[in-house]
Motif scaffolding. Structure first.
Motif, PDB file in Angstrom:
ATOM      1  N   LEU A 149      57.049  44.267 -11.225  1.00  0.00           N
ATOM      2  CA  LEU A 149      58.102  44.241 -12.299  1.00  0.00           C
ATOM      3  C   LEU A 149      59.050  45.342 -11.736  1.00  0.00           C
ATOM      4  O   LEU A 149      60.422  45.134 -11.667  1.00  0.00           O
ATOM      5  CB  LEU A 149      57.584  44.453 -13.617  1.00  0.00           C
ATOM      6  CG  LEU A 149      56.940  43.066 -14.301  1.00  0.00           C
ATOM      7  CD1 LEU A 149      55.963  43.494 -15.238  1.00  0.00           C
ATOM      8  CD2 LEU A 149      58.128  42.122 -14.587  1.00  0.00           C
ATOM      9  N   GLU A 175      59.374  49.097 -19.731  1.00  0.00           N
ATOM     10  CA  GLU A 175      59.813  47.934 -20.366  1.00  0.00           C
ATOM     11  C   GLU A 175      58.719  46.902 -19.511  1.00  0.00           C
ATOM     12  O   GLU A 175      58.435  45.893 -20.096  1.00  0.00           O
ATOM     13  CB  GLU A 175      61.203  47.523 -19.919  1.00  0.00           C
ATOM     14  CG  GLU A 175      61.863  46.382 -20.610  1.00  0.00           C
ATOM     15  CD  GLU A 175      63.154  46.004 -19.771  1.00  0.00           C
ATOM     16  OE1 GLU A 175      63.759  44.873 -19.905  1.00  0.00           O
ATOM     17  OE2 GLU A 175      64.058  47.304 -19.630  1.00  0.00           O
ATOM     18  N   LEU A 208      56.368  44.370 -21.554  1.00  0.00           N
ATOM     19  CA  LEU A 208      56.345  43.047 -21.202  1.00  0.00           C
ATOM     20  C   LEU A 208      54.807  42.405 -20.706  1.00  0.00           C
ATOM     21  O   LEU A 208      54.492  41.285 -21.332  1.00  0.00           O
ATOM     22  CB  LEU A 208      57.210  42.902 -19.786  1.00  0.00           C
ATOM     23  CG  LEU A 208      57.476  41.432 -19.360  1.00  0.00           C
ATOM     24  CD1 LEU A 208      58.591  40.886 -20.358  1.00  0.00           C
ATOM     25  CD2 LEU A 208      58.087  41.397 -18.041  1.00  0.00           C
ATOM     26  N   LEU A 209      54.120  43.533 -20.102  1.00  0.00           N
ATOM     27  CA  LEU A 209      52.681  42.803 -19.624  1.00  0.00           C
ATOM     28  C   LEU A 209      51.987  42.897 -21.017  1.00  0.00           C
ATOM     29  O   LEU A 209      50.832  42.187 -21.105  1.00  0.00           O
ATOM     30  CB  LEU A 209      52.258  43.748 -18.836  1.00  0.00           C
ATOM     31  CG  LEU A 209      52.950  43.559 -17.253  1.00  0.00           C
ATOM     32  CD1 LEU A 209      52.438  44.916 -16.342  1.00  0.00           C
ATOM     33  CD2 LEU A 209      52.559  42.369 -16.759  1.00  0.00           C
ATOM     34  N   ALA A 250      52.691  39.834 -22.649  1.00  0.00           N
ATOM     35  CA  ALA A 250      51.918  38.761 -21.885  1.00  0.00           C
ATOM     36  C   ALA A 250      50.709  38.605 -22.339  1.00  0.00           C
ATOM     37  O   ALA A 250      49.983  37.423 -22.678  1.00  0.00           O
ATOM     38  CB  ALA A 250      52.088  38.814 -20.483  1.00  0.00           C
TER      39      ALA A 250
END
Ligand SMILES: Nc1ncnc2c1ncn2[C@@H]1O[C@H](COP(=O)(O)OP(=O)(O)O)[C@@H](O)[C@H]1O
Ligand SMILES: [Mg+2]
Lengths: 249, 431
Positions: free
Chosen positions: B383, B392, B396-397, B400
């Motif tokens: 990323l 960020e 995001l992970l 997820a």
């Protein structure tokens, strides 16, 4: 212009890069070829900023900016893009969301306005069409359940959307059939221009029939052992790395 | 006193002393408490014998209540004034709502629905039939001291839409209070309801709700709970659900608040083709502790139970998952699945996982599993190499990781409310 001087790097105390000298002038595409384990991916990762490599000497600058002092995201913002040899799977992250997040992060870092979902999809659809990538690839989770070829195509799609100034493609051709290979080549060739440079790492001369390089370098044992014009790729194909490396030694 | 350094004997004493104070409160209040006095006396007897659960109680092995035991709780005053802006913290949901402040139903803050019958436990007390005060000490405590709660009932075949059930702790006097609301949700045959339960507050308090849920034949209850209690709060929620043939209890509980939280669920699949989803996520930081404990009893053939619990743990927080699937002798074609996953964001965070299967039928499909891990360095680098800054990328992970648990939540209002809570939690961690 990418300028690498005397670059040395270790992994777990073992020196892998033993003093790389390489310059890619703006607007040129150079190929790096070399046997397995010679340090090609290491060079790519070190330039992209992966932190399990310790740089022990030398320098790498891009348009005069010291790449090695930047965080990976800052290198991307400066225009660097690495197409991974082994693209990473991101379960739970939709590809479109991933691409938009990446594009907007880069735009933000460059002081450009972000794209909303609609604007982004328009751009992404145009690129998927141009690269003959099925639209449903945008809906799937990043690289999850992708075939080897799909993963490579997804790397090229990312490159097309992020529009880097310097692309490093790490064996993006391996495992591809001829059609997929042409798509990869097309992806690079459309970006080609006076403001774009690329380092194309490959094992085979085959890709270089479609992306004609300005220069070819041979990396062996952690050093560039020979450099030449496109014809060097053919020589390697005919005689193998061993003779080229031996000749250089 | 933090309680962490207390000896076992001192802890026992503290628990006994808090239990005594609850029993004394019951003695003082009982003449005025609503509902079945015999049920209360029986509960008081059970609570008097068992006391507050301690480390020797198998069901409480991983959740030590010593921090609770060190507290002195007061009776909440009946609040009539404002709520310190707590109402503004409720997600803007255009649906009827029942608002409780310190355990008391506030008609003036509520918006009553037209699609179902609702009343306060104080007016129409009903202890129901599912709760087991003799088994669960906190259910005993609740039965003994419950003063109010939501009595909700949806008539046969009615799709009642969405109802918000909000519990606010107002911290009016700046001293710890305890409240024990008693809720009952009854869906008649073929009825439908989406119940969004939100708990938040300020100060130090014990919120000890007990809920009885009856899902009739072919009825569907979507029950989404958001626990965002004050950092000093204790949230110990026990829910008993009974699901009739072809009925569905679709539960999701998100725990992000409280100092110590426990989400305990006893679900009984009592008729053929009944379905229970007991999903959840626990996002913790600091020294928070959250325990998700469930017992699913498959008592009829061809029932399905699904459970995915995701824990995201930072700081020195601790997550607990205890899940038992029981399959009775006649419950053939049972389909049971249970998964507990933890993402540890720091080296000091911890997860305890105890899945259990107890199967007395031979033709069943039951599986369970658990995973623990940190964020993947390769994923973060991938990323970042695309220009996404590290914080960020991590966010995001984490999202997820949660997606698998959150994605099945089809109700958009509920989903938005949970997504916003996840964002809030993430911002708090970054702060
Ligand atoms: N993360 C790593 N840990 C240990 N050894 C590594 C790592 N990355 C590369 N190497 C070693 O460094 C050498 C060069 O690897 P690599 O750069 O992947 O070569 P190439 O891409 O040219 O095949 C190999 O000997 C490989 O085993
Ligand atoms: Mg390689």
């Amino acid at each position: 212009m990418l300028e690498i001087k005397g670059l040395k790097a270790d992994v777990d105390g073992t020196e892998i890069l033993k003093g790389i000298d390489l310059a890619v002038p703006t607007g040129e595409v150079h190929a790096v070829m070399g046997p397995n384990g010679s340090g090609k991916s290491t060079l790519a990762y070190v330039l992209a900023g992966r932190d399990d490599y310790a740089v022990t000497g030398g320098s790498a600058t891009f348009d005069g900016v010291d790449l090695l002092s930047l965080e990976p995201e800052a290198r991307a913002a400066a225009g660097l893009f690495l197409a991974f040899q082994y693209p990473v799977e991101l379960p739970g992250v939709g590809n479109a969301n991933f691409l938009r997040t990446a594009l907007n992060a880069t735009r933000r870092a460059r002081g450009e306005p972000e794209l909303d979902a609609v604007q982004f999809l328009k751009l992404a659809r145009a690129e998927t069409r141009r690269l003959s990538v099925p639209d449903d690839m945008l809906k799937r989770n990043v690289n999850v359940g992708f075939s080897g070829g799909e993963k490579k195509r997804n790397e090229v799609l990312q490159m097309a959307i992020l529009r880097p100034k310097l692309a490093i493609l790490d064996e993006t051709d391996s495992g591809l059939d001829i059609d997929a290979l042409k798509i990869v080549a097309h992806g690079v060739n459309t970006l080609r221009g006076p403001d774009f440079s690329a380092l194309v790492i490959t094992h085979y001369q085959r890709l270089l029939d479609h992306i004609i390089p300005d220069r070819v370098h041979v990396l062996a044992g952690g050093r560039i052992v020979r450099s030449g014009g496109p014809e060097l790729a053919h020589e390697l194909e005919a005689h193998g790395y061993a003779s080229v490396a031996a000749e250089a030694a | 006193m933090s309680g962490r350094g207390m000896s076992a004997a001192a802890q026992r004493e503290a628990r006994a002393s808090l239990a005594q104070s609850f029993l004394a409160r019951f003695e003082g209040l009982k003449a005025r408490l609503p509902g079945d006095a015999r049920a209360r006396e029986a509960a008081a007897l059970a609570f008097g014998e068992r006391g507050l659960p301690g480390p020797r109680d198998e069901a409480w092995k991983y959740t030590n209540l010593r921090a609770l035991a060190g507290m002195a709780f007061h009776e909440p005053f009946t609040v009539v004034a404002g709520c310190n802006g707590l109402l503004d913290r409720l997600p803007a949901i255009a649906a009827p709502r029942l608002v409780f402040v310190d355990g008391r139903l506030r008609q003036d803050l509520s918006r009553l629905p037209g699609t179902m019958r609702v009343s306060g436990f104080a007016q129409t007390p009903d202890f129901g039939t599912l709760v087991h005060p003799e088994r669960e000490p906190l259910a005993a405590l609740n039965t003994m001291l419950a003063q109010d709660g939501a009595m909700i009932s949806v008539a046969e075949g009615v799709d009642a839409g969405t109802l918000v059930l909000a519990s606010l702790a107002a911290d009016v006097h700046g001293r710890p209070v305890a409240f024990h609301p008693r809720h009952r949700v009854r869906l008649a045959r073929g009825a439908r309801l989406t119940l969004i339960e939100i708990s938040l507050g300020e100060g130090v308090y014990l919120h000890n709700p007990v809920s009885e849920v009856l899902v009739g034949q072919g009825a569907v209850l979507t029950h989404v709970r958001l626990q965002d209690e004050a950092p000093g709060a204790f949230h110990l929620a026990t829910l008993y659900a009974d699901i009739a043939a072809r009925g569905t209890y679709d539960g999701f509980a998100l725990n992000i608040g409280a100092r110590i939280a426990r989400t305990e669920i006893h679900a009984r699949l009592g008729g053929e083709n009944a379905v229970a989803h007991l999903n959840g996520a626990q996002l913790l930081g600091g020294t928070q502790h959250a325990d998700f404990t469930s017992v699913v009893s498959h008592e009829a053939p061809s029932c399905t139970s699904r459970q995915t619990i995701k824990n995201v743990l930072s700081g020195k927080s601790r997550g607990v998952f205890q899940g038992r699937i029981e399959v009775a002798r006649g419950a053939q074609k049972t389909d049971g699945y249970q998964m507990n996953q933890a993402l540890l964001l720091s080296a000091d965070a911890e997860i305890d996982s105890k899945p259990e299967l107890e199967i007395y039928a031979d033709d069943v499909k039951c599986s369970h599993g658990a995973t623990v891990g940190a964020l993947d360095a390769d994923q973060i680098f991938y990323l970042r190499s695309r220009g996404v800054p590290e914080p960020e990328a991590r966010a995001l992970l984490v999202r997820a990781f949660l997606a698998e648990a959150l994605d099945p939540i089809a109700d958009e209002t509920a989903r938005t409310c949970l997504d916003e809570a996840v964002e809030r939690w993430w911002e708090r961690q970054a702060a």
